[in-house]
Design a protein around this motif. Structure first.
Motif, PDB file in Angstrom:
ATOM      1  N   ILE A   1     -42.176 -65.502 -28.729  1.00 57.51           N
ATOM      2  CA  ILE A   1     -43.272 -66.458 -28.806  1.00 57.51           C
ATOM      3  C   ILE A   1     -44.160 -65.989 -29.948  1.00 57.51           C
ATOM      4  O   ILE A   1     -44.924 -65.029 -29.809  1.00 57.51           O
ATOM      5  CB  ILE A   1     -44.041 -66.527 -27.479  1.00 57.51           C
ATOM      6  CG1 ILE A   1     -43.077 -66.807 -26.316  1.00 57.51           C
ATOM      7  CG2 ILE A   1     -45.146 -67.592 -27.540  1.00 57.51           C
ATOM      8  CD1 ILE A   1     -43.638 -66.446 -24.957  1.00 57.51           C
TER       9      ILE A   1
ATOM     10  N   GLN B   1     -47.401 -70.348 -31.228  1.00 60.31           N
ATOM     11  CA  GLN B   1     -46.452 -71.004 -30.344  1.00 60.31           C
ATOM     12  C   GLN B   1     -46.909 -70.910 -28.881  1.00 60.31           C
ATOM     13  O   GLN B   1     -47.653 -70.002 -28.507  1.00 60.31           O
ATOM     14  CB  GLN B   1     -45.060 -70.396 -30.500  1.00 60.31           C
ATOM     15  CG  GLN B   1     -44.454 -70.632 -31.877  1.00 60.31           C
ATOM     16  CD  GLN B   1     -43.055 -70.066 -31.996  1.00 60.31           C
ATOM     17  OE1 GLN B   1     -42.652 -69.170 -31.245  1.00 60.31           O
ATOM     18  NE2 GLN B   1     -42.294 -70.592 -32.966  1.00 60.31           N
ATOM     19  N   SER B   2     -46.412 -71.844 -28.071  1.00 63.59           N
ATOM     20  CA  SER B   2     -46.792 -71.918 -26.656  1.00 63.59           C
ATOM     21  C   SER B   2     -45.559 -72.025 -25.773  1.00 63.59           C
ATOM     22  O   SER B   2     -44.497 -72.485 -26.204  1.00 63.59           O
ATOM     23  CB  SER B   2     -47.690 -73.133 -26.402  1.00 63.59           C
ATOM     24  OG  SER B   2     -48.889 -73.069 -27.135  1.00 63.59           O
ATOM     25  N   VAL B   3     -45.716 -71.607 -24.528  1.00 61.55           N
ATOM     26  CA  VAL B   3     -44.723 -71.827 -23.482  1.00 61.55           C
ATOM     27  C   VAL B   3     -45.461 -72.321 -22.242  1.00 61.55           C
ATOM     28  O   VAL B   3     -46.674 -72.117 -22.108  1.00 61.55           O
ATOM     29  CB  VAL B   3     -43.932 -70.545 -23.139  1.00 61.55           C
ATOM     30  CG1 VAL B   3     -43.082 -70.112 -24.313  1.00 61.55           C
ATOM     31  CG2 VAL B   3     -44.873 -69.424 -22.707  1.00 61.55           C
TER      32      VAL B   3
ATOM     33  N   THR C   1     -50.361 -69.548 -24.825  1.00 61.74           N
ATOM     34  CA  THR C   1     -50.277 -69.695 -26.271  1.00 61.74           C
ATOM     35  C   THR C   1     -50.566 -68.357 -26.936  1.00 61.74           C
ATOM     36  O   THR C   1     -51.520 -67.668 -26.574  1.00 61.74           O
ATOM     37  CB  THR C   1     -51.293 -70.740 -26.771  1.00 61.74           C
ATOM     38  OG1 THR C   1     -51.050 -71.987 -26.114  1.00 61.74           O
ATOM     39  CG2 THR C   1     -51.172 -70.937 -28.273  1.00 61.74           C
ATOM     40  N   ASN C   2     -49.715 -67.988 -27.871  1.00 66.27           N
ATOM     41  CA  ASN C   2     -49.940 -66.777 -28.660  1.00 66.27           C
ATOM     42  C   ASN C   2     -51.018 -67.089 -29.696  1.00 66.27           C
ATOM     43  O   ASN C   2     -50.777 -67.814 -30.659  1.00 66.27           O
ATOM     44  CB  ASN C   2     -48.635 -66.349 -29.333  1.00 66.27           C
ATOM     45  CG  ASN C   2     -48.774 -65.031 -30.079  1.00 66.27           C
ATOM     46  OD1 ASN C   2     -49.872 -64.621 -30.464  1.00 66.27           O
ATOM     47  ND2 ASN C   2     -47.649 -64.357 -30.300  1.00 66.27           N
TER      48      ASN C   2
ATOM     49  N   GLY D   1     -39.674 -67.950 -25.975  1.00 65.44           N
ATOM     50  CA  GLY D   1     -39.855 -68.813 -27.126  1.00 65.44           C
ATOM     51  C   GLY D   1     -38.592 -69.590 -27.446  1.00 65.44           C
ATOM     52  O   GLY D   1     -37.582 -69.507 -26.726  1.00 65.44           O
TER      53      GLY D   1
END
Length: 399
Positions: free
Chosen positions: A30, A34-36, A152-153, A23
């Motif tokens: 994360i 939120q996304s990675v 994505t969480n 994150g």
């Protein structure tokens, strides 16, 4: 009489690519919402694996079932869209599970169990929403065998809100239809290993990442080797800066088949001898695998003063790269290690992809896509990866 020997001395690695994700905060968790992203290349049959901690647990982690998220259909069509259903929740087996949530006591009471999937309820009776409801995974195909996975969480608003830890990801080579490392990060039913515990218990990805880095690198076979003895002419195999001459080099560079070029050269004025050297059994020269010596081929040759010698062999896990003796070959009467005279070239007849992770690479069951460029040296580092020094891949000696 002299003997030329060509060996594949590459100390091969089982993972073609790997990396980390995290994150943007400090700590780099994360958080829900939120996304990675993870960008990678893959060939048909290869898959993306990853691991990230269920932060509000004692030792749970999210990961796809081995070997990872499939990125091509059975017909070789890239997969796009929501692949969240392939994500699972796992118990690392090293801590007794408390009720998940912000009040979990870390690290908790030790346990000694094998890794096991948590499918709704853990061993202590705690309940969980499906992993696909807590973490979303969406694949996008970027072309030329490259993908982006967005994680994505999505746990916010569920019964199991949780941050996700920094994670590790990997892609295994596929060789002969089999993945070299089908369980790169964990093995279900086996004890945890290689630093996964640090992710599962503490969200620390550094130890697992160090391990994964150590097994990520280059794997490639070499094709049957073309050896040519000639006199009074330039290197008859190729010339840098020229286009492929249409005499058969393309088939060696793209498919690892030197036969067409060998047959042409046998009738060329100035060529004294042509040899097509294939390793017994597999034909290709395999690299060093798990410490087992790589393949080698040898050939007795008869030469006199003024003769020159050149070789060519395919970088097997490429679209059209080939190793060859640089310039106008070497003096065929000079004994010793000739590896320093070998260079890696791009034949310019097929569009390049990540070596060992290209869906159109012939030796990975693909069909090369045509381009028309002059023969050139493959830079190192190149657009895809960094290769070991050439003498650490191919050894050529004359005795």
């Amino acid at each position: 009489m002299e003997t030329i020997t060509i060996e594949n001395v590459l100390n091969s690695k089982p993972l073609v690519e790997s990396g980390t994700f995290q994150g943007t905060g400090s700590p780099a968790l994360i958080q829900p919402g939120q996304s990675v992203t993870v960008s990678f290349a893959a060939a048909k049959g290869e898959a993306l694996s990853f691991a990230t901690m269920y932060g509000w647990s004692n030792d749970l982690f999210f990961a796809p079932a081995s070997p990872g998220i499939a990125v091509y259909g059975s017909d070789g069509t890239p997969i796009e869209g929501d692949v969240s259903g392939q994500i699972k929740l796992w118990d690392n087996g090293t801590r007794i599970n408390q009720t998940p949530g912000a009040s979990v006591n870390h690290p908790g009471t030790p346990d000694n169990q094998a890794i096991k999937e948590v499918n709704g309820v853990d061993a202590q009776g705690n309940t969980y929403a499906p992993a696909s409801k807590l973490v979303s995974a969406v694949l996008k195909y970027n072309g030329n065998s490259t993908f982006t996975l967005t994680l994505t969480n999505t746990s916010g608003g569920t019964t199991n809100p949780t941050p996700l830890s920094p994670g590790v990801w990997s892609v295994s080579y596929i060789v002969g239809g089999n993945l070299l490392m089908p369980n790169p990060l964990y093995t279900a039913g086996q004890p945890t290993a290689n630093g996964l515990t640090n992710i599962a218990e503490m969200g620390d990805n550094s130890k697992l990442w160090a391990y994964v880095q150590s097994i990520t690198g280059i794997f490639t076979p070499l094709s049957p080797v073309l050896v040519v003895v000639y006199n009074g002419i330039d290197n008859p195999i190729y010339k840098i800066g020229e286009a492929d001459r249409g005499q058969g080099l393309k088939y060696l560079a793209q498919r690892g088949v030197p036969d067409t070029l060998a047959n042409y050269l046998k009738g060329l004025k100035g060529v004294k001898a042509v040899y097509n050297l294939a390793a017994s059994g597999t034909r290709v020269l395999l690299p060093v695998i798990n410490g087992a010596a790589g393949s080698k081929v040898s050939q007795d040759i008869k030469v006199v003063k003024g003769d020159r010698l050149a070789i060519a062999t395919m970088y097997g896990f490429s679209n059209d790269w080939f190793f060859a003796t640089a310039g106008n070959g070497v003096d065929a009467t000079v004994m010793g290690d000739l590896s320093a005279t070998i260079q890696l070239y791009n034949d310019g007849t097929a569009i390049d992809q990540f070596p060992g992770a290209g869906v159109t690479q012939f030796n990975l069951a693909g069909t090369p896509l045509t381009e028309n460029l002059p023969i050139s040296v493959v830079p190192n580092p190149n657009a895809f990866t960094t290769l070991p020094p050439i003498p650490n891949i191919i050894k050529v000696s004359l005795q």
